[in-house]
Motif scaffolding. Sequence first.
Motif, PDB file in Angstrom:
ATOM      1  N   LEU A   1     -14.205  -5.698 -39.742  1.00  0.00           N
ATOM      2  CA  LEU A   1     -14.554  -4.734 -40.795  1.00  0.00           C
ATOM      3  C   LEU A   1     -15.181  -3.462 -40.223  1.00  0.00           C
ATOM      4  N   MET A   2     -15.527  -3.489 -38.952  1.00  0.00           N
ATOM      5  CA  MET A   2     -16.180  -2.329 -38.339  1.00  0.00           C
ATOM      6  C   MET A   2     -15.753  -2.258 -36.874  1.00  0.00           C
ATOM      7  N   ASP A   3     -15.336  -1.066 -36.449  1.00  0.00           N
ATOM      8  CA  ASP A   3     -15.004  -0.890 -35.033  1.00  0.00           C
ATOM      9  C   ASP A   3     -16.251  -0.361 -34.329  1.00  0.00           C
ATOM     10  N   ILE A   4     -16.932  -1.260 -33.645  1.00  0.00           N
ATOM     11  CA  ILE A   4     -18.225  -0.893 -33.062  1.00  0.00           C
ATOM     12  C   ILE A   4     -18.078   0.162 -31.960  1.00  0.00           C
ATOM     13  N   GLU A   5     -16.871   0.272 -31.400  1.00  0.00           N
ATOM     14  CA  GLU A   5     -16.626   1.279 -30.361  1.00  0.00           C
ATOM     15  C   GLU A   5     -16.751   2.694 -30.916  1.00  0.00           C
ATOM     16  N   LEU A   6     -16.580   2.830 -32.222  1.00  0.00           N
ATOM     17  CA  LEU A   6     -16.615   4.168 -32.826  1.00  0.00           C
ATOM     18  C   LEU A   6     -18.005   4.550 -33.319  1.00  0.00           C
ATOM     19  N   THR A   7     -18.957   3.632 -33.220  1.00  0.00           N
ATOM     20  CA  THR A   7     -20.318   3.969 -33.660  1.00  0.00           C
ATOM     21  C   THR A   7     -21.037   4.715 -32.546  1.00  0.00           C
ATOM     22  N   PHE A   8     -22.078   5.446 -32.927  1.00  0.00           N
ATOM     23  CA  PHE A   8     -22.799   6.273 -31.950  1.00  0.00           C
ATOM     24  C   PHE A   8     -23.515   5.392 -30.934  1.00  0.00           C
ATOM     25  N   TYR A   9     -23.280   5.710 -29.662  1.00  0.00           N
ATOM     26  CA  TYR A   9     -23.878   4.908 -28.598  1.00  0.00           C
ATOM     27  C   TYR A   9     -24.524   5.878 -27.607  1.00  0.00           C
ATOM     28  N   PRO A  10     -25.825   6.101 -27.734  1.00  0.00           N
ATOM     29  CA  PRO A  10     -26.454   7.105 -26.858  1.00  0.00           C
ATOM     30  C   PRO A  10     -26.497   6.655 -25.405  1.00  0.00           C
ATOM     31  N   LYS A  11     -26.463   7.637 -24.517  1.00  0.00           N
ATOM     32  CA  LYS A  11     -26.562   7.325 -23.096  1.00  0.00           C
ATOM     33  C   LYS A  11     -28.032   7.147 -22.716  1.00  0.00           C
ATOM     34  N   THR A  12     -28.259   6.349 -21.700  1.00  0.00           N
ATOM     35  CA  THR A  12     -29.638   6.056 -21.303  1.00  0.00           C
ATOM     36  C   THR A  12     -30.077   6.946 -20.145  1.00  0.00           C
ATOM     37  N   PHE A  13     -31.227   7.577 -20.325  1.00  0.00           N
ATOM     38  CA  PHE A  13     -31.886   8.328 -19.250  1.00  0.00           C
ATOM     39  C   PHE A  13     -33.280   7.711 -19.138  1.00  0.00           C
ATOM     40  N   TRP A  14     -33.458   6.810 -18.171  1.00  0.00           N
ATOM     41  CA  TRP A  14     -34.665   5.978 -18.213  1.00  0.00           C
ATOM     42  C   TRP A  14     -35.960   6.750 -17.944  1.00  0.00           C
ATOM     43  N   ILE A  15     -35.913   7.795 -17.131  1.00  0.00           N
ATOM     44  CA  ILE A  15     -37.166   8.509 -16.813  1.00  0.00           C
ATOM     45  C   ILE A  15     -37.702   9.253 -18.045  1.00  0.00           C
TER      46      ILE A  15
ATOM     47  N   ILE B   1     -17.154  12.688 -12.643  1.00  0.00           N
ATOM     48  CA  ILE B   1     -18.471  12.143 -12.962  1.00  0.00           C
ATOM     49  C   ILE B   1     -18.359  10.638 -12.931  1.00  0.00           C
ATOM     50  N   ILE B   2     -19.124  10.035 -12.059  1.00  0.00           N
ATOM     51  CA  ILE B   2     -19.070   8.580 -11.970  1.00  0.00           C
ATOM     52  C   ILE B   2     -20.302   8.038 -12.657  1.00  0.00           C
ATOM     53  N   LYS B   3     -20.066   7.357 -13.715  1.00  0.00           N
ATOM     54  CA  LYS B   3     -21.198   6.832 -14.454  1.00  0.00           C
ATOM     55  C   LYS B   3     -21.422   5.377 -14.101  1.00  0.00           C
ATOM     56  N   HIS B   4     -22.513   4.897 -14.622  1.00  0.00           N
ATOM     57  CA  HIS B   4     -22.837   3.500 -14.390  1.00  0.00           C
ATOM     58  C   HIS B   4     -21.763   2.616 -14.998  1.00  0.00           C
ATOM     59  N   LYS B   5     -21.476   1.546 -14.330  1.00  0.00           N
ATOM     60  CA  LYS B   5     -20.426   0.653 -14.794  1.00  0.00           C
ATOM     61  C   LYS B   5     -20.718   0.154 -16.199  1.00  0.00           C
ATOM     62  N   LYS B   6     -19.741   0.276 -17.067  1.00  0.00           N
ATOM     63  CA  LYS B   6     -19.954  -0.042 -18.475  1.00  0.00           C
ATOM     64  C   LYS B   6     -19.842  -1.526 -18.761  1.00  0.00           C
ATOM     65  N   LYS B   7     -18.858  -2.141 -18.157  1.00  0.00           N
ATOM     66  CA  LYS B   7     -18.659  -3.536 -18.477  1.00  0.00           C
ATOM     67  C   LYS B   7     -17.980  -4.242 -17.313  1.00  0.00           C
ATOM     68  N   GLU B   8     -18.107  -5.541 -17.293  1.00  0.00           N
ATOM     69  CA  GLU B   8     -17.438  -6.313 -16.257  1.00  0.00           C
ATOM     70  C   GLU B   8     -15.942  -6.276 -16.503  1.00  0.00           C
ATOM     71  N   VAL B   9     -15.186  -6.214 -15.451  1.00  0.00           N
ATOM     72  CA  VAL B   9     -13.740  -6.156 -15.600  1.00  0.00           C
ATOM     73  C   VAL B   9     -13.228  -7.421 -16.263  1.00  0.00           C
ATOM     74  N   GLU B  10     -13.825  -8.527 -15.853  1.00  0.00           N
ATOM     75  CA  GLU B  10     -13.332  -9.801 -16.363  1.00  0.00           C
ATOM     76  C   GLU B  10     -13.766 -10.039 -17.823  1.00  0.00           C
ATOM     77  N   GLY B  11     -14.680  -9.227 -18.304  1.00  0.00           N
ATOM     78  CA  GLY B  11     -15.163  -9.394 -19.670  1.00  0.00           C
ATOM     79  C   GLY B  11     -16.281 -10.417 -19.729  1.00  0.00           C
ATOM     80  N   GLY B  12     -16.827 -10.570 -20.898  1.00  0.00           N
ATOM     81  CA  GLY B  12     -17.945 -11.487 -21.074  1.00  0.00           C
ATOM     82  C   GLY B  12     -17.446 -12.855 -21.454  1.00  0.00           C
ATOM     83  N   CYS B  13     -18.317 -13.612 -22.008  1.00  0.00           N
ATOM     84  CA  CYS B  13     -17.908 -14.967 -22.346  1.00  0.00           C
ATOM     85  C   CYS B  13     -17.785 -15.134 -23.841  1.00  0.00           C
ATOM     86  N   SER B  14     -17.653 -13.993 -24.578  1.00  0.00           N
ATOM     87  CA  SER B  14     -17.622 -14.097 -26.035  1.00  0.00           C
ATOM     88  C   SER B  14     -16.273 -14.621 -26.496  1.00  0.00           C
TER      89      SER B  14
END
Lengths: 206, 207
Positions: free
Chosen positions: A75-89, B194-207
């Motif tokens: 019912l929802m494509d989570i890939e299309l929701t806003f996902y902010p990038k992390t800047f830890w400092i 621009i090389i960003k931090h790896k987003k996900k494992e290639v093999e995927g998770g265990c879901s």
Amino acid sequence: MGPLYPQGLISEPLNLLIALFIGIGFGIGLEAGGFTNTRKLAGVFYGYDFVVLKVFFTAALTGAIGLFLLDNYGLMDIELTFYPKTFWIPTTIAGIIMGLGFIIGGFCPGTSVCAAFTGKIDGIYFVIGAFIGILGYGFTYEPLFEKLRNSGGLGKANIAAELGISDELFIFIVTVFAVVAFIVANKIQQKVNSKNPVENIEELGL
Amino acid sequence: MRTTDKIVIIGLLLGSVWLFFSGKNTPEKGEIPPGKLHELMLQKHRDISADELTERIINGDPLLQIVDVRDTKEYENYTLSGAINIPLKDILKKDNLAYFDQDVLNTVIFSNGTSDAQIAWNILTRLGYKNLTILKGGLNNWFETIILAKPPTGPYDKEADELYQFRKGARVYFGVGGGIEEESAPKPKVRIPIIKHKKKEVEGGCS
């Protein structure tokens, strides 16, 4: 099906209208829950009222569980929701500043606006202060903050992926953690209030 | 503990358990379901023509990332200006996937024909990477269209003539003047994406 706006299923004005009604509902909820009262908000730092912790945990987990359930059932494509990038400092520094502001002022940004609109003078001062801060940051962003703002970039960081576990398992672990936090918070609250009884703040008429 | 606290705790626990078990029926984490893959495959902007790619290379498009999925030997022999080499057999290596783990650059994948580029596109799209296009007809078609461009025949056609002039100019850009002298063209510096931090494992998770 969802999210509606990023897929062009609803227009921008309708999107904003829905946001307005959700915002009004959120404000009513905050006021009804006593979140425009600084004593209730600051209570989490003094140990006599942990409602803020409970509400934040509940809201975050309800949102997470709901979103992923909708995603799992198509019912929802989570890939299309806003996902902010992390800047830890900058996030760590801003978190410390916000925490200090929370303790000193007794508000977070949302609750301060609610408090200001219910006529609370401390809320109005808080909002004025926040706007001065926003303008100060905006006008000095390039010379002072740009480098800091872009430091410590981790991209779209995902703890579950880093740990090599599924999002569902991660949410379950966080839920168990929240339940433990609820129980511990209740114990601390009982202990603090039995030593130094605080009057029921709703009865103080604040 | 108050009753509302108990209700909230029970609700959250039940919700998270429900979520945990509902996740088992979903596709492997990060992978795109077949229906969505089919939809993406049929999108018009999935392919880029030889002329369009050439124009973007000549204009120095900063958002363009060209990936040559042929063998290293073939790449060293001849490739497109600015292309980086990620052989198809090594495409799933962690360091190579980092080139695709971004949402800023438009990545054009090419091979000699289109089959290897198509395989790379399928793998990368299923892994959830975006902004991927394939060079229509591959390097062979690009070479034939641009380097071996033939003057238009028949009655004068302004558009066809302009296109031919553009291709002739492009030929010079790629170091091919009167004849085929591609080796003389200085190879532009490979752009580092621009090389960003790896987003996900290639093999995927265990879901």
